[in-house]
Design an enzyme around this catalytic site. Structure first.
Site, PDB file in Angstrom:
ATOM      1  N   ASP A 161       1.101  -1.144  -0.043  1.00 47.48           N
ATOM      2  CA  ASP A 161      -0.157  -0.053  -0.039  1.00 47.48           C
ATOM      3  C   ASP A 161       0.812   1.307   0.014  1.00 47.48           C
ATOM      4  O   ASP A 161       0.989   1.832   1.052  1.00 47.48           O
ATOM      5  CB  ASP A 161      -0.905  -0.013   1.066  1.00 47.48           C
ATOM      6  CG  ASP A 161      -2.080   1.068   1.084  1.00 47.48           C
ATOM      7  OD1 ASP A 161      -2.295   1.504  -0.093  1.00 47.48           O
ATOM      8  OD2 ASP A 161      -2.824   1.241   2.209  1.00 47.48           O
TER       9      ASP A 161
ATOM     10  N   TYR B 262       8.550  -4.504  -8.331  1.00 44.80           N
ATOM     11  CA  TYR B 262       7.789  -5.868  -8.741  1.00 44.80           C
ATOM     12  C   TYR B 262       7.888  -6.128 -10.082  1.00 44.80           C
ATOM     13  O   TYR B 262       7.022  -6.921 -10.437  1.00 44.80           O
ATOM     14  CB  TYR B 262       6.548  -5.827  -7.951  1.00 44.80           C
ATOM     15  CG  TYR B 262       5.622  -4.597  -8.236  1.00 44.80           C
ATOM     16  CD1 TYR B 262       5.186  -4.088  -9.437  1.00 44.80           C
ATOM     17  CD2 TYR B 262       5.215  -3.405  -7.314  1.00 44.80           C
ATOM     18  CE1 TYR B 262       4.762  -2.996  -9.806  1.00 44.80           C
ATOM     19  CE2 TYR B 262       4.638  -2.337  -7.476  1.00 44.80           C
ATOM     20  CZ  TYR B 262       4.195  -2.098  -8.625  1.00 44.80           C
ATOM     21  OH  TYR B 262       3.422  -0.993  -8.955  1.00 44.80           O
TER      22      TYR B 262
ATOM     23  N   CYS C 125     -11.987  29.837  20.408  1.00 44.98           N
ATOM     24  CA  CYS C 125     -11.326  28.534  21.039  1.00 44.98           C
ATOM     25  C   CYS C 125     -12.157  28.279  22.151  1.00 44.98           C
ATOM     26  O   CYS C 125     -12.626  28.779  22.803  1.00 44.98           O
ATOM     27  CB  CYS C 125      -9.886  29.044  21.392  1.00 44.98           C
ATOM     28  SG  CYS C 125      -9.089  27.902  22.446  1.00 44.98           S
TER      29      CYS C 125
ATOM     30  N   CYS D 251      -3.552  30.968  26.041  1.00 46.82           N
ATOM     31  CA  CYS D 251      -4.377  29.859  25.833  1.00 46.82           C
ATOM     32  C   CYS D 251      -4.102  28.885  26.847  1.00 46.82           C
ATOM     33  O   CYS D 251      -2.956  28.340  26.623  1.00 46.82           O
ATOM     34  CB  CYS D 251      -4.797  29.467  24.365  1.00 46.82           C
ATOM     35  SG  CYS D 251      -5.867  27.931  24.671  1.00 46.82           S
TER      36      CYS D 251
HETATM   37  S1  IVH Z   1       1.738  -5.094 -10.557  1.00 45.52           S
HETATM   38  C1  IVH Z   1       0.186  -3.702 -14.816  1.00 45.52           C
HETATM   39  N1  IVH Z   1       2.394  -5.869  -8.119  1.00 45.52           N
HETATM   40  O1  IVH Z   1      -1.391  -1.636  -7.071  1.00 45.52           O
HETATM   41  C2  IVH Z   1       0.412  -4.133 -13.602  1.00 45.52           C
HETATM   42  N2  IVH Z   1       1.118  -3.640  -8.380  1.00 45.52           N
HETATM   43  O2  IVH Z   1      -3.836  -1.442  -8.389  1.00 45.52           O
HETATM   44  C3  IVH Z   1       1.283  -3.297 -12.452  1.00 45.52           C
HETATM   45  N3  IVH Z   1       0.791  -2.473  -6.401  1.00 45.52           N
HETATM   46  O3  IVH Z   1      -0.568   0.757  -9.612  1.00 45.52           O
HETATM   47  C4  IVH Z   1       1.158  -3.502 -11.207  1.00 45.52           C
HETATM   48  N4  IVH Z   1       1.854  -4.082  -5.065  1.00 45.52           N
HETATM   49  O4  IVH Z   1       0.868   0.815  -7.633  1.00 45.52           O
HETATM   50  C5  IVH Z   1       1.825  -4.787  -8.954  1.00 45.52           C
HETATM   51  N5  IVH Z   1       3.190  -6.442  -6.119  1.00 45.52           N
HETATM   52  C6  IVH Z   1       2.623  -5.505  -6.944  1.00 45.52           C
HETATM   53  C7  IVH Z   1       1.821  -4.559  -6.374  1.00 45.52           C
HETATM   54  C8  IVH Z   1       1.356  -3.519  -7.218  1.00 45.52           C
HETATM   55  C9  IVH Z   1       1.333  -2.799  -5.214  1.00 45.52           C
HETATM   56  C10 IVH Z   1      -0.064  -1.248  -6.827  1.00 45.52           C
HETATM   57  C11 IVH Z   1       0.728  -0.450  -7.916  1.00 45.52           C
HETATM   58  C12 IVH Z   1      -0.344  -0.441  -8.863  1.00 45.52           C
HETATM   59  C13 IVH Z   1      -1.684  -0.687  -8.188  1.00 45.52           C
HETATM   60  C14 IVH Z   1      -2.773  -1.163  -8.736  1.00 45.52           C
END
Ligand code: IVH
Length: 678
Positions: A118, A225, A409, A436
């Protein structure tokens, strides 16, 4: 030492430092002591000081380089950065698998499951093994150039293994670890700043900064990734599992754990397993990403307009609960910031009973249309304090009332300043009365806190009593307290009174950085206070420094510099400093090493143009940098001096037009001599 010898030594040091960074930041397995690392780093800096040409952009010393940007440059992605289709249901996941099987006319497929981190998607371009560009996803086609901020992330290699293809783009996610987020927020609260709602917002806010020195103070991390654009003909692995291995070999941090699955049942098992262990990951995850392993089959499956057909994100639902919003109270912090707090009908959420939740700010309440009396949904994500995320509108009775932040306040009835403006810190409404009682309580508590003056017995209750009995009107008056006065307060025994007085006495010897932090200057957290302690021998030296010079100190950006200057410009604050001095507090810094001392050219920007009669450009640059100045390639309103030699062209003209001081070689050398002697 000749330049060539220095270059060889520098390359060895840089290589060593890179290896140690990789071991520490990517593998989390340190290979040297901090002291040894510092020694190598200092040696590298010494060489670069002697031979500035060695400080190339991929040098370990250049993570925080350059001046703040004035805006973000657009970057068109060579291959679009797509998003993923989402699902929350196992049935839909099975349907997705069946769809791909049908499309590819086979049931025996090879899948990879990865944690969905995230954070924020980024793209990194490497040319000849060196990082040349880092960008946000933006709208998928065009993002922002945030190379300056990404370079500050220590787990991100500025240089990758020589075996890498000449041109390589990788994709990944920038995030904050849970512990990094907790620490950052604690520091922000301590510095009187608004805490971030969650690690994702904190990461986004950090990457949006124009000044890389701010990003450098944020505990950002990155995980790669996949690949982005790679020129046709480049030899690369043929499936995703091998790409992850390849990326690891190049020095990137890759997903914590992956699963290889052959069918929907195995996928669902992997997703459950990930859900069970993801709480132990150092970062927040909000789901699992399911990707086809084979690139040949990915190609066959293709894309829809916005997402690949060969991947899907399975999202875990956040832990939520429904309860009644009884009222909204206002908290007044030590900097006067007014924060609305949701007072709730107690409800069980993720194992604990919740009766209060954050509402962030008035704007957020309005956007979500939260009204007093509403049935609301609260959510807990990771370690974050629960937040009201939504309203169950169907349960409204009509008796609900809208909330608006008071104009005065709730503590002292002084007018509330509600600065207009979009986003950032400017929009925090604050109580305008420095006297305050709520602010004063907060200031005393902060002064006494363990991270500041560390005064035993000076907690929340004590602060409240000292304020309500009007014994103390500022932190300096703590040092005028007598045993009778303290012991005379309600619920205060002789023993606690003695403890407090002993704690106060001991605090007089605390180091300068604790005192600076304890003063509660906006944006000055412990990290900044320590940086100031290293740079200044005494509080008086700090007070006399210009914002421009302050901006030159590592970890001190323009915003902090301006905040310090504003604090020291306030007569009541100067009076407080004098009272603290008279009370016998230590104003000296034991951290002061002289290494970051303000040098004569600190904050000064020079531009060199034309050929000087007897100095090379490198020699002139070295002279300026040795005195703490900076050399820039172009003339602007921020240039202080232009050193012009023969055949100086457009830069000289521009400097004349802008009225910037122009020096010839003699004048320049004289300026350097005078500066050295100063
Ligand atoms: S692959 C074309 N792998 O999720 C696919 N995305 O909802 C490319 N994200 O924009 C994404 N972990 O920011 C991929 N292990 C992971 C990921 C991941 C987080 C995010 C990424 C992407 C969003 C898509």
């Amino acid at each position: 030492m000749t330049f060539l010898e220095a270059q060889r030594q520098h390359a060895g040091l840089a290589e060593n430092l890179r290896k140690h960074d990789y071991a520490y930041y990517v593998l989390a397995q340190p290979t040297v002591s901090d002291a040894e690392y510092d020694r190598l780093y200092r040696d590298l800096l010494d060489l670069e000081k002697q031979f500035p040409a060695l400080a190339t952009p991929d040098s370990p010393s250049q993570r925080v380089g350059g001046q703040p940007l004035t805006g973000f440059e657009n970057v068109t992605h060579l291959t679009p950065m797509l998003s993923l289709d989402n699902t929350y249901s196992e049935t839909e996941l099975r349907e997705f698998v069946a769809r791909v099987q049908k499309l590819l006319k086979t049931e025996s497929l090879d899948w990879i499951v990865e944690p969905k981190v995230d954070g924020l998607a980024i793209s990194l371009r490497y040319e000849d093994g060196r990082l040349t560009l880092g960008a946000t996803r933006g709208d998928g086609t065009t993002g922002d150039n945030i190379t300056h901020n990404l370079r500050t992330i220590r787990s991100l290699p500025l240089r990758i293994a020589a075996t890498a293809p000449g041109q390589l783009e990788v994709r990944g996610e920038v995030f904050l670890t849970r512990s990094g987020f907790a620490k950052l927020n604690a520091e922000r609260i301590a510095a009187g700043e608004e805490p971030f709602a969650n690690p994702r917002n904190a990461a986004a806010g950090s990457l949006k900064q124009l000044d890389p020195r701010i990003a450098a103070t944020r505990p950002l991390d990155v995980l790669i990734y996949g690949l982005g654009h790679v020129p046709p003909g480049t030899a690369l692995p043929e499936d995703h599992a091998s790409v992850l291995e390849f990326l690891r070999q190049l020095g990137f941090k890759t997903p914590e754990r992956t699963w290889r699955c052959r069918n929907a049942d195995e996928l669902i098992r992997a997703i459950h397993e990930l859900d069970e262990i993801r709480g132990n990951f150092p970062y927040e995850t909000d789901g699992a990403v399911i990707k086809l392993n084979s690139f040949a089959l990915r190609k066959q499956a293709g894309f829809t307009a916005k997402a690949p057909r060969w991947a899907i994100a399975y999202k875990y639902s956040a832990e939520q609960a429904q309860t009644k919003l009884k009222s909204i109270t206002i908290q007044v912090g030590r900097t006067g910031a007014l924060t609305p707090v949701a007072e709730l009908e107690p409800v069980l959420l993720a194992g604990s009973t919740i009766s209060r939740a954050t509402l962030h700010n008035e704007e957020d309440i309005r956007r979500k249309d939260i009204r007093i009396g509403d049935t609301v949904i609260i959510e807990k994500a990771g370690e974050v304090i629960p937040a009201v995320v939504d309203v169950v509108r169907e349960l409204r009775t009509g008796a609900e009332t809208e909330f608006s932040l008071p104009d005065r306040c709730p503590e002292c009835d002084a007018p509330v300043a509600k600065p207009a403006g979009q986003g950032g810190l400017g929009v925090i409404p604050r109580c305008t009365n420095p006297e305050c009682p709520a602010q004063l309580r907060g200031r005393i508590e902060h002064w006494c806190s363990r991270g500041a003056m560390d005064i035993e017995g000076g907690g929340e209750v004590m602060a409240a009593q000292l304020v309500s009995t009007r014994l103390v009107h500022n932190v300096a008056e703590l040092y005028d307290l007598t045993l009778e006065q303290v012991a005379g307060m309600e619920r205060m025994g002789e023993k606690s009174a003695q403890n407090l007085l002993a704690g106060l006495e001991a605090s007089k010897k605390r180091d300068l950085w604790r005192l600076i932090f304890g003063l509660g200057i906006l944006h000055v957290g412990t990290g900044v206070a320590k940086a100031l302690g290293r740079s200044f021998a005494t509080l008086d030296d700090l007070r006399r420094t210009t914002p421009e010079q302050l901006g030159q100190i590592p970890d001190v950006g323009d915003v902090i510099a301006a905040s310090l200057a504003a604090w020291f410009a306030e007569p009541r604050n100067l009076a407080l400093v004098e009272r603290l001095r008279n009370a016998g507090l230590n104003f000296n810094s034991s951290l002061h090493t002289g290494t970051h001392r303000i040098q004569p050219f600190s904050g000064k920007t020079f531009v060199l143009t034309g050929t000087l009669p007897s100095m090379t450009r490198d020699q002139a640059t070295a002279a300026i940098e040795a005195l703490g100045g900076r050399v820039s390639g172009s003339v602007s309103g921020k240039t202080h001096y232009v050193v012009a030699g023969d055949e100086a062209g457009s830069k000289l003209e521009k400097a004349q037009r802008l009225g910037i001081a122009i020096l010839d070689q003699d004048q320049f050398q004289r300026l350097c001599r005078e500066a050295e002697a100063s």
